[in-house]
Design a protein around this motif. Structure first.
Motif, short mmCIF file in Angstrom:
data_model
loop_
_atom_site.label_atom_id
_atom_site.label_comp_id
_atom_site.label_asym_id
_atom_site.label_seq_id
_atom_site.Cartn_x
_atom_site.Cartn_y
_atom_site.Cartn_z
N ARG A 113 -34.42 25.80 -18.84
CA ARG A 113 -35.18 24.56 -19.26
C ARG A 113 -35.93 24.55 -19.22
NH1 ARG A 113 -31.65 21.42 -14.84
NH2 ARG A 113 -29.51 22.34 -15.11
N LYS A 114 -36.92 23.46 -19.24
CA LYS A 114 -38.08 23.44 -20.31
C LYS A 114 -39.55 22.45 -19.46
CE LYS A 114 -37.65 24.87 -24.80
NZ LYS A 114 -38.40 23.88 -25.98
N TYR A 163 -35.88 9.99 -11.68
CA TYR A 163 -36.70 11.17 -12.73
C TYR A 163 -35.63 11.90 -12.32
CZ TYR A 163 -39.11 13.73 -15.47
OH TYR A 163 -39.30 14.76 -16.52
N PHE A 164 -35.36 12.56 -11.65
CA PHE A 164 -33.91 13.01 -11.26
C PHE A 164 -32.47 12.30 -12.37
CE2 PHE A 164 -35.73 16.68 -9.21
CZ PHE A 164 -35.48 17.57 -9.41
N ALA A 168 -32.19 14.58 -15.25
CA ALA A 168 -31.90 16.07 -14.28
C ALA A 168 -31.35 17.31 -15.56
CB ALA A 168 -30.26 15.67 -13.88
N ASN A 169 -30.90 17.62 -16.38
CA ASN A 169 -30.62 18.28 -16.77
C ASN A 169 -31.59 19.09 -17.58
OD1 ASN A 169 -27.72 18.33 -15.79
ND2 ASN A 169 -27.00 16.96 -17.90
N SER A 198 -32.84 18.85 -2.12
CA SER A 198 -31.20 18.40 -1.82
C SER A 198 -31.08 17.73 -3.82
CB SER A 198 -30.43 17.10 -1.63
OG SER A 198 -31.15 16.30 -1.67
N LEU A 199 -32.47 18.06 -4.19
CA LEU A 199 -31.83 17.24 -5.56
C LEU A 199 -31.82 18.58 -6.08
CD1 LEU A 199 -34.27 14.41 -6.49
CD2 LEU A 199 -31.57 14.03 -6.68
N CYS A 200 -32.72 19.69 -6.26
CA CYS A 200 -32.56 21.21 -7.22
C CYS A 200 -31.77 21.60 -6.94
CB CYS A 200 -33.28 21.77 -6.23
SG CYS A 200 -35.28 21.07 -7.27
#
Ligand SMILES: Cc1ncc(COP(=O)(O)O)c(C=O)c1O
Length: 404
Positions: A113-114, A163-164, A168-169, A198-200
């Motif tokens: 991803r970027k 934002y996530f 997210a993807n 946890s978001l990661c």
């Protein structure tokens, strides 16, 4: 030829250094509460560090990464033990920017991803991705501008979550200093770092802990992120790692796998740099410097909090900042020129203390005494100036106002 003039400098020529002190060419002794920008970890010219580098220099200083360099493995093992990250993998480079550059790149190789999430007031270095992830448009050249970086407010869990939720993807990594240095000593909250973790985890993004300034024991723990009981996927390091010898590195969690040639360097991990870095870890361990940073740092912070003129005293261990009110704005300058004490700063009005982790309580007290004395001198001259102003305005006022 002249020097390319990129730094406003103090007209001081340091020619000698020992422990927490440096001397100029007039033999004036300065207390170094700045640590050459958080670089001096075990103390200037520590004898064990000097000996180890000297011995290595007499054997071999450099050979390329095309051969086995057992010192790198020794460093990896020692670093794993002291940091508690024994199952991580070490990649060595030469500076903090380079460490972050490699971390961001590796994250992107890992998940394909970027997008990179960084935070307001972040500083991650001056090379291409590192500077793009730095929240200071003045040092980002047009060629470094990229849509791949997004800045979110520091310590704002809702903004991060939002934002996530939407992107997210696309998110490759989140990069954060456990304690922002250049940004003015801002401590990331435990809940914020836990939210990043946890978001990661949920979205397979890589958590990068920029520990270039706040790492290597400066906070009193090996990584300042350790205070929040979170484990990052990649930790970036430099500054204190070599105690002034240029060396940087990243440690990488076991689930991120290497491929030949995905990263590389000519100088990174050279024999001399490894010897310097090993000497640093040996001294941190044998002299209990992390616990010294914790206790002397706590003492320094408590003393600073007792000085009513200083505001928002903050930080951890020997990474401390406080706000200086406008009327005392000459404090930093006067500490240097009158009291011979180096300190750091952050715009607009923050003094940063980043001394050697071997700073003694007596040296800390010397700094506190000088700060108190200088504040009192500055306040006195301010009062005299105010009184003079008052008297002259009375003189010029009509008789009735003068009370005559
Ligand atoms: C948190 C942080 N990251 C990265 C860097 C860049 O390190 P270097 O100057 O070694 O490239 C710095 C330098 O101040 C820093 O404070």
């Amino acid at each position: 030829m002249t020097l390319f003039d990129v730094y406003p400098i103090n007209n001081i020529n340091i020619v000698k250094a020992r422990g927490s002190y440096v001397w100029d060419d007039n033999d004036i002794k300065y207390l170094d509460m700045y640590g050459g920008h958080a670089v001096i970890s075990i103390g200037h010219t520590h004898p064990h560090w000097v000996r180890r580098i000297e011995e290595q220099l007499n054997n071999i200083a450099f050979y390329s990464n095309s051969i086995k360099i057992p010192l790198q493995q020794q460093l990896a093992e020692k670093l794993g033990k002291i940091s508690g990250k024994e199952n991580y993998q070490l990649f060595l480079c030469n500076s903090g920017a380079e460490a972050n550059e490699n971390a961001l790149k590796l994250a992107s190789f890992h998940n394909g991803r970027k997008k990179i999430v960084a935070f307001t007031k972040a500083f991650h270095g001056r090379t291409s991705l590192a500077v793009a992830a730095t929240d200071n448009p003045n040092i980002v050249a047009p060629v470094n501008e990229t849509d791949n970086i997004v800045f979110l407010p520091f310590n704002d869990e809702n903004a991060l979550e939002e934002y996530f939720d939407k992107n997210a993807n696309e998110i490759s990594s989140v990069i954060i200093e456990g304690i922002q240095g250049v940004g003015g000593i801002n401590v990331a909250t435990a809940t914020f770092l836990q939210k990043i973790r946890s978001l990661c985890d949920k979205y397979n993004a890589v958590f990068i802990a920029d520990s270039v300034q706040c790492g290597y024991g400066r906070s009193g723990k090996f990584f300042s992120h350790d205070y929040s009981d979170v484990t990052a996927d990649i930790y970036t390091m430099a500054k204190g790692m070599g105690n002034g010898f240029p060396v940087g590195g990243i440690i990488i969690a076991p689930h991120i796998k290497p491929k030949h040639f995905m990263l590389g360097t000519t100088f990174g991990g050279n024999h001399l740099a490894c010897a310097a870095a090993l000497a640093v870890l040996e001294v941190i361990e044998s002299e209990n410097l992390m616990s010294n940073a914790q206790s002397v740092g706590e003492h320094l912070m408590n003393e600073l909090k007792n000085i009513p003129e200083l505001q928002n005293v903050r930080g951890r261990g020997l990474m401390i900042g406080f706000d200086v009110p406008e009327e005392l704005k000459d404090l930093k300058k006067n500490l240097l020129w009158k009291h011979h004490i180096f300190t750091g700063e952050a715009k607009p009005n923050v003094i940063r203390l980043l001394p050697s982790l071997a700073l003694t309580k007596e040296e800390a007290d010397k700094c506190i005494d000088a700060i108190k004395k200088e504040i009192s001198v500055l306040k006195n001259s301010l009062n005299i100036a105010k009184a003079n102003e008052h008297n002259s305005s009375l003189k010029n006022a009509p008789l009735g106002v003068r009370g005559l």
